[in-house]
Motif scaffolding. Structure first.
Motif, PDB file in Angstrom:
ATOM      1  N   ARG A 622      -1.537   7.698  -5.080  1.00 10.13           N
ATOM      2  CA  ARG A 622      -1.963   6.369  -5.545  1.00 10.13           C
ATOM      3  C   ARG A 622      -1.382   5.290  -4.635  1.00 10.13           C
ATOM      4  NH1 ARG A 622      -0.930   4.256 -11.774  1.00 10.13           N
ATOM      5  NH2 ARG A 622      -2.014   2.250 -11.593  1.00 10.13           N
ATOM      6  N   LEU A 623      -2.249   4.317  -4.220  1.00  5.52           N
ATOM      7  CA  LEU A 623      -1.809   3.248  -3.320  1.00  5.52           C
ATOM      8  C   LEU A 623      -1.693   1.894  -4.014  1.00  5.52           C
ATOM      9  CD1 LEU A 623      -3.849   3.987  -0.051  1.00  5.52           C
ATOM     10  CD2 LEU A 623      -1.494   4.655  -0.604  1.00  5.52           C
ATOM     11  N   THR A 624      -2.421   1.643  -5.099  1.00  7.41           N
ATOM     12  CA  THR A 624      -2.326   0.362  -5.812  1.00  7.41           C
ATOM     13  C   THR A 624      -1.888   0.619  -7.239  1.00  7.41           C
ATOM     14  OG1 THR A 624      -4.676   0.426  -6.454  1.00  7.41           O
ATOM     15  CG2 THR A 624      -4.126  -0.676  -4.371  1.00  7.41           C
ATOM     16  N   PHE A 625      -1.174  -0.396  -7.802  1.00  7.99           N
ATOM     17  CA  PHE A 625      -0.567  -0.175  -9.120  1.00  7.99           C
ATOM     18  C   PHE A 625      -0.723  -1.401 -10.023  1.00  7.99           C
ATOM     19  CE2 PHE A 625       1.514   2.671  -6.208  1.00  7.99           C
ATOM     20  CZ  PHE A 625       1.676   3.846  -6.912  1.00  7.99           C
ATOM     21  N   ASP A 626      -1.745  -2.204  -9.833  1.00  6.58           N
ATOM     22  CA  ASP A 626      -1.917  -3.376 -10.692  1.00  6.58           C
ATOM     23  C   ASP A 626      -3.037  -3.120 -11.686  1.00  6.58           C
ATOM     24  OD1 ASP A 626      -3.874  -3.305  -8.795  1.00  6.58           O
ATOM     25  OD2 ASP A 626      -3.377  -5.210  -7.857  1.00  6.58           O
ATOM     26  N   ARG A 640      -4.383   3.276   9.950  1.00  2.00           N
ATOM     27  CA  ARG A 640      -3.090   2.967   9.341  1.00  2.00           C
ATOM     28  C   ARG A 640      -3.212   2.098   8.101  1.00  2.00           C
ATOM     29  NH1 ARG A 640      -1.399   2.033  14.850  1.00  2.00           N
ATOM     30  NH2 ARG A 640      -1.404  -0.208  14.454  1.00  2.00           N
ATOM     31  N   GLU A 641      -4.326   1.390   7.954  1.00  2.00           N
ATOM     32  CA  GLU A 641      -4.489   0.486   6.831  1.00  2.00           C
ATOM     33  C   GLU A 641      -5.850   0.670   6.160  1.00  2.00           C
ATOM     34  OE1 GLU A 641      -2.709  -3.666   7.207  1.00  2.00           O
ATOM     35  OE2 GLU A 641      -3.231  -3.194   9.289  1.00  2.00           O
ATOM     36  N   ILE A 642      -5.936   0.178   4.941  1.00  4.33           N
ATOM     37  CA  ILE A 642      -7.186   0.159   4.193  1.00  4.33           C
ATOM     38  C   ILE A 642      -7.422  -1.261   3.692  1.00  4.33           C
ATOM     39  CG2 ILE A 642      -8.274   0.862   2.011  1.00  4.33           C
ATOM     40  CD1 ILE A 642      -7.093   3.618   2.424  1.00  4.33           C
ATOM     41  N   VAL A 643      -8.622  -1.746   3.898  1.00  4.52           N
ATOM     42  CA  VAL A 643      -9.047  -3.038   3.344  1.00  4.52           C
ATOM     43  C   VAL A 643      -9.909  -2.736   2.130  1.00  4.52           C
ATOM     44  CG1 VAL A 643     -10.371  -5.141   3.784  1.00  4.52           C
ATOM     45  CG2 VAL A 643      -8.949  -4.165   5.590  1.00  4.52           C
ATOM     46  N   ARG A 650     -17.071 -10.567  -9.521  1.00  8.36           N
ATOM     47  CA  ARG A 650     -17.604 -11.823  -8.985  1.00  8.36           C
ATOM     48  C   ARG A 650     -16.516 -12.870  -8.735  1.00  8.36           C
ATOM     49  NH1 ARG A 650     -23.104 -12.731 -12.430  1.00  8.36           N
ATOM     50  NH2 ARG A 650     -21.584 -13.172 -14.044  1.00  8.36           N
ATOM     51  N   ARG A 651     -15.239 -12.519  -8.936  1.00 12.05           N
ATOM     52  CA  ARG A 651     -14.137 -13.409  -8.556  1.00 12.05           C
ATOM     53  C   ARG A 651     -13.146 -12.647  -7.679  1.00 12.05           C
ATOM     54  NH1 ARG A 651     -13.355 -18.185 -11.292  1.00 12.05           N
ATOM     55  NH2 ARG A 651     -11.818 -18.491  -9.642  1.00 12.05           N
ATOM     56  N   GLN A 652     -13.618 -11.583  -7.041  1.00 14.50           N
ATOM     57  CA  GLN A 652     -12.733 -10.731  -6.267  1.00 14.50           C
ATOM     58  C   GLN A 652     -12.500 -11.309  -4.875  1.00 14.50           C
ATOM     59  OE1 GLN A 652     -15.732  -9.690  -7.446  1.00 14.50           O
ATOM     60  NE2 GLN A 652     -16.912  -9.918  -5.572  1.00 14.50           N
ATOM     61  N   SER A 653     -11.528 -10.751  -4.193  1.00 15.47           N
ATOM     62  CA  SER A 653     -11.210 -11.124  -2.813  1.00 15.47           C
ATOM     63  C   SER A 653     -10.826  -9.850  -2.063  1.00 15.47           C
ATOM     64  CB  SER A 653     -10.080 -12.147  -2.777  1.00 15.47           C
ATOM     65  OG  SER A 653      -8.922 -11.649  -3.440  1.00 15.47           O
ATOM     66  N   LEU A 654     -10.633  -9.970  -0.766  1.00 13.98           N
ATOM     67  CA  LEU A 654     -10.296  -8.807   0.052  1.00 13.98           C
ATOM     68  C   LEU A 654      -8.784  -8.716   0.270  1.00 13.98           C
ATOM     69  CD1 LEU A 654     -13.096  -8.761   2.783  1.00 13.98           C
ATOM     70  CD2 LEU A 654     -13.076  -7.741   0.495  1.00 13.98           C
ATOM     71  N   TRP A 655      -8.293  -7.482   0.208  1.00 12.84           N
ATOM     72  CA  TRP A 655      -6.871  -7.205   0.377  1.00 12.84           C
ATOM     73  C   TRP A 655      -6.705  -6.080   1.399  1.00 12.84           C
ATOM     74  CZ3 TRP A 655      -2.790  -9.113  -3.060  1.00 12.84           C
ATOM     75  CH2 TRP A 655      -3.265 -10.092  -3.959  1.00 12.84           C
ATOM     76  N   ARG A 656      -5.471  -5.897   1.855  1.00 12.71           N
ATOM     77  CA  ARG A 656      -5.141  -4.850   2.804  1.00 12.71           C
ATOM     78  C   ARG A 656      -3.870  -4.150   2.347  1.00 12.71           C
ATOM     79  NH1 ARG A 656      -3.614  -8.339   8.079  1.00 12.71           N
ATOM     80  NH2 ARG A 656      -2.826  -6.358   8.858  1.00 12.71           N
ATOM     81  N   THR A 657      -3.800  -2.860   2.636  1.00  7.50           N
ATOM     82  CA  THR A 657      -2.592  -2.116   2.282  1.00  7.50           C
ATOM     83  C   THR A 657      -2.385  -0.996   3.282  1.00  7.50           C
ATOM     84  OG1 THR A 657      -1.409  -1.009   0.470  1.00  7.50           O
ATOM     85  CG2 THR A 657      -3.736  -0.454   0.763  1.00  7.50           C
ATOM     86  N   MET A 658      -1.105  -0.624   3.499  1.00  8.72           N
ATOM     87  CA  MET A 658      -0.776   0.466   4.411  1.00  8.72           C
ATOM     88  C   MET A 658      -1.098   1.807   3.742  1.00  8.72           C
ATOM     89  SD  MET A 658       0.406  -0.976   7.157  1.00  8.72           S
ATOM     90  CE  MET A 658       1.280   0.335   8.011  1.00  8.72           C
ATOM     91  N   THR A 659      -1.679   2.730   4.481  1.00  9.99           N
ATOM     92  CA  THR A 659      -2.003   4.034   3.914  1.00  9.99           C
ATOM     93  C   THR A 659      -0.740   4.852   3.625  1.00  9.99           C
ATOM     94  OG1 THR A 659      -2.259   4.939   6.137  1.00  9.99           O
ATOM     95  CG2 THR A 659      -4.240   4.131   5.046  1.00  9.99           C
ATOM     96  N   GLY A 661       1.721   3.631   2.030  1.00  8.73           N
ATOM     97  CA  GLY A 661       2.256   3.136   0.778  1.00  8.73           C
ATOM     98  C   GLY A 661       3.608   2.489   0.927  1.00  8.73           C
ATOM     99  N   SER A 662       3.997   2.118   2.147  1.00  8.40           N
ATOM    100  CA  SER A 662       5.342   1.602   2.421  1.00  8.40           C
ATOM    101  C   SER A 662       5.486   0.124   2.093  1.00  8.40           C
ATOM    102  CB  SER A 662       5.683   1.835   3.899  1.00  8.40           C
ATOM    103  OG  SER A 662       4.730   1.191   4.743  1.00  8.40           O
ATOM    104  N   SER A 663       4.404  -0.560   1.759  1.00  8.84           N
ATOM    105  CA  SER A 663       4.510  -1.987   1.438  1.00  8.84           C
ATOM    106  C   SER A 663       3.443  -2.351   0.413  1.00  8.84           C
ATOM    107  CB  SER A 663       4.342  -2.834   2.706  1.00  8.84           C
ATOM    108  OG  SER A 663       3.073  -2.607   3.290  1.00  8.84           O
ATOM    109  N   LYS A 664       3.604  -3.521  -0.184  1.00 10.44           N
ATOM    110  CA  LYS A 664       2.656  -3.975  -1.185  1.00 10.44           C
ATOM    111  C   LYS A 664       1.388  -4.509  -0.513  1.00 10.44           C
ATOM    112  CE  LYS A 664       6.022  -5.261  -4.738  1.00 10.44           C
ATOM    113  NZ  LYS A 664       6.533  -6.372  -5.594  1.00 10.44           N
ATOM    114  N   PRO A 665       0.253  -4.429  -1.215  1.00  9.75           N
ATOM    115  CA  PRO A 665      -0.979  -4.990  -0.653  1.00  9.75           C
ATOM    116  C   PRO A 665      -0.859  -6.487  -0.420  1.00  9.75           C
ATOM    117  CG  PRO A 665      -1.458  -3.527  -2.495  1.00  9.75           C
ATOM    118  CD  PRO A 665       0.023  -3.743  -2.497  1.00  9.75           C
TER     119      PRO A 665
END
Length: 755
Positions: A622-626, A640-643, A650-659, A661-665
């Motif tokens: 698991r990479l996201t936890f919200d 190395r990353e996933i966008v 309809r109120r979403q935005s784009l985020w990035r995270t390291m595959t 899992g070493s840092s928060k999105p």
């Protein structure tokens, strides 16, 4: 024309001559009733008989040759005429030798005795110009062609009739036809493009003057020893048309193709457009199709459409696609294959719309293929558009240099550069699911069309220009995915059974191939704007997609073999979950990102390790936890990353995270809100995504009173976002409604006045 037909013509001609001149036409009309072609032939002979003396300055067959004798001597045995003009004269043109013979007549080399120059003379078959109306239209067309002053168009000097012989005098060109120059394995790309650009330039000039060729083929294109192209026979195919209804034209075409004559006519058939083959009216786009057939043959040495008879060739033109250029032409650039395929669309509306545009595409390809030549491209410009109540699906490619630096550089916020978004599509309706071509220069997407009546798959070059429609089925086509080898676009089609068909369509258009049927969301919004459910393996042999293994269970992820249809399970979600969806292969194929959803509003990004054979290696990470919806993952080029998209619908935005899992999105601040469905080019230099622009307002209309009149609609409740589902209170003094003006959809109350 058969000897029996000529015998009937001569019998009626002689019978007409026995009557008084004023009675002859009425007699012919009566005896030829129901056979307009026969009537036209006899009337043409009568017309020649009346005016023969005024036309003959220097008899071709001798002073005793009457129109009837002249016609009888022109009857052909097979393709060989009984008489020849060699050594004789047509006016002041001395016939020297025969140069060739085609379906439209004989071509001779002659000397212009007035100007002492060599000319080419095409003698037209008498049966082609027997109908006066057809002849008039041909002469009008030929005159228009003679007015074309272009270095790549043969110059027409004169259109004349001498002694009942109709002929065209034109520039004499030393050289060979293009058909004679094309070797068995085709021309080299550079040489083919050198000729193709000149042909396109000639046709662009003729089309601008309103002249359509209609009979374009390698035999009608001359190439001089210096490489100069000359296009011949503009307007000659007009002789084969009659001013009749389209229904009659189609009947005549079907009658013609029932014959199995071979040779010259068969060669012409090979380059017909589908609309010509069906007897429909044609325009400049018919020449574009014929040009595509010639370009295919120049590069491959093979005809694009082949068969053993006229009927089989026409069937191929109407129903079949030629072999992809990359299968028959070694090292053919993808852009060359795309140009050929676009010329050869069955539907004229899907081809290049003008020869001028086609010429530009060829020049760009030629510039790219010529060594030492630098090709520059026009700067992409954005277009402003006014606010609409419902505008969604703007695919936004980003600046190549900025995105490349951003993806490959440091992840610290201080070093992140601002990104400039440029609209790729600004069409009416909704565009979803961008997917890049392997070279990152084209995008496939789903669009409900200019009329907003059906979702189909389209592709578009990045930059100015119209999209190319690939599918036309009445069902919803969505979730396109471009194969890494560039050959196919996989997509889903929602079926009336509630399932989705998995289909492939060639990226250059053509027949679709169904691979399987899988489960699909019944909610149209989820299908069309929420989930990206197809991903190719890097070797283009497998598709990852969700499907239900049982009627009551949640969807799992499976591999589907493109070659055999074999299905292999990849994931098993918890029984009470909403299921696994949104698969995305890593660039090297060693992992699969996907979404595991607990509900319609909560989902997280997971990572499944894969072996070389695409077998799962352990449990997903698991990479996201919200506690919100995270979906539609897209890998960066280096893996190395996933966008991904995150937030409420309809109120979403784009985020990035390291595959790792070493840092928060982290959010992509430069992109902004209302963004979803990201796609990243394989080179990592472009990002495409969908941008939502939504503004639903509540209006009011006074119901008609006793006078029967209603007030015009007026705006009652509005904001920069959405207001929906209004309800009056029982006393009519207040209105309750739903709005997301605060960032979330909530219930609001206002006065009945809207305040």
């Amino acid at each position: 024309m058969t000897p029996e037909r000529w015998q009937r013509i001569t019998e009626l001609f002689e019978a007409a001559l026995e009557r008084e001149p004023q009675d002859r036409l009425a007699f012919v009309a009566e005896v030829c009733k129901g056979d307009e072609s026969l009537r036209a032939e006899v009337e043409s002979l009568l017309s020649e008989d009346e005016g023969a003396g005024s036309f003959i300055q220097q008899p071709v067959l001798g002073a005793s040759a009457s129109p009837l004798n002249r016609v009888l001597q022109e009857v052909k045995v097979g393709p060989i005429p009984i008489r020849t003009l060699i050594g004789q004269a047509l006016g002041h043109y001395q016939i020297l030798e025969k140069l060739g013979e085609g379906g439209m007549g004989l071509v001779y080399k002659a000397r212009d005795t007035h100007l002492q120059r060599f000319v080419a003379i095409k003698v037209l078959p008498s049966d082609r110009v027997a109908d006066p109306e057809r002849k008039r239209r041909f002469v009008q067309e030929a005159r228009a062609a003679s007015g074309l002053n272009h270095s790549n168009i043969i110059t027409i000097y004169e259109i004349a009739n001498q002694g009942g012989v109709d002929f065209i005098v034109m520039e004499y060109v030393q050289g060979k036809t293009l058909g004679q120059l094309i070797p068995r394995k085709g021309l080299r790309l550079g040489e083919a493009l050198k000729y193709a650009v000149q042909i396109a330039d000639a046709l662009a000039a003729s089309h601008a003057a309103g002249v359509v060729h209609r009979d374009l083929k390698p035999g009608n294109i001359m190439v001089t020893p210096t490489g100069l192209v000359k296009v011949l026979d503009f307007g000659l195919a007009k002789l084969t048309e009659k001013a009749k209804s389209e229904e009659l034209e189609e009947t005549q075409t079907l009658q013609a193709i029932s014959e199995t004559e071979e040779g010259v006519i068969l060669g012409t058939v090979s380059y017909m457009s589908p609309e010509q083959a069906e007897g429909k009216r044609v325009d400049a786009r018919s020449d574009i199709f014929s040009f595509g057939s010639i370009l295919y043959e120049m590069l491959s040495g093979q005809k694009a459409f082949q068969g053993d008879s006229k009927l089989s060739i026409l069937t191929a033109i109407l129903r079949e696609e030629p072999k992809p250029g990359t299968q028959v032409i070694k090292d053919l650039p993808h852009e060359a294959e795309r140009i050929i395929a676009r010329c050869l669309r069955k539907d004229p509306a899907r081809r290049f719309q003008t020869m001028a545009d086609l010429k530009v595409a060829l020049e760009e390809l030629k510039g790219e293929s010529d060594p030492g030549i630098v090709v520059t491209t026009a700067k992409l410009q954005t277009r402003r558009r006014s606010s609409l109540i419902w505008i969604t699906g703007l695919l936004l490619p980003l600046s190549a240099a900025v995105v490349l630096v951003w993806f490959l550089g440091s992840r610290t916020k201080e070093q992140e550069l601002p990104l400039a978004s440029v609209p790729l599509t600004t069409y009416p309706g909704n565009e979803f699911y961008p997917s890049f071509s392997p070279d990152g220069n084209q995008v496939a997407f789903s669009w409900n069309g200019a009329k907003q009546d059906n979702y189909d798959i389209y592709i578009k070059l990045i930059g100015p220009g119209e999209p190319l429609r690939l599918t036309t089925d009445s069902a919803e086509d969505y979730s396109p995915a471009w194969s890494p080898d560039g050959r196919f676009i996989a997509f889903l089609r929602y079926l009336s059974t509630g399932e989705a068909a998995v289909l492939l369509v060639p990226t250059l258009g053509g027949a679709e191939r169904q691979l399987a049927e899988v489960s699909a969301p019944s909610n149209a919004f989820l299908r069309l704007a929420f989930v990206r459910d197809l991903s190719w393996s890097p070797d283009s042999k497998w598709l990852a997609l969700p499907d239900k293994s049982s009627a009551g269970g949640p969807p799992s992820l499976f591999l589907l073999s493109v070659e055999t249809g074999e299905k292999r399970r990849l994931t098993t979600p918890p029984p009470q979950s909403y299921g696994d969806m949104n698969p995305a292969f890593a660039p090297d194929g060693h992992a699969l990102a996907f979404v595991r959803s607990l509900s319609l509003t909560i989902g997280d990004i997971y990572l499944l390790p894969l072996s070389q054979s695409l077998t799962p290696q352990g449990e997903p990470k698991r990479l996201t936890f919200d506690s919100r919806m995270n979906w539609s993952p897209a890998w960066t080029a280096e893996g190395r990353e996933i966008v991904f998209a995150s937030g409420q619908v309809r109120r979403q935005s784009l985020w990035r995270t390291m595959t790792s899992g070493s840092s928060k999105p982290q959010q992509l601040a430069s992109v902004g809100e209302y963004s979803s469905l990201p796609a990243i080019s394989r080179q990592g230099h472009r990002l495409a995504y969908v941008r939502w622009l939504i503004d639903h307002n509540i209006g009011r209309v006074e119901i008609a009173g006793r006078d029967g009149k209603s007030s015009p609609a007026s705006n009652l409740i509005s904001s920069t976002l959405s207001e929906m589902v209004p309800q009056y209170s029982p006393d009519g003094k207040k209105i309750a409604f739903s709005s997301d003006r605060s960032g979330n959809f909530e219930i609001w109350v206002c006065e009945s006045s809207g305040l």
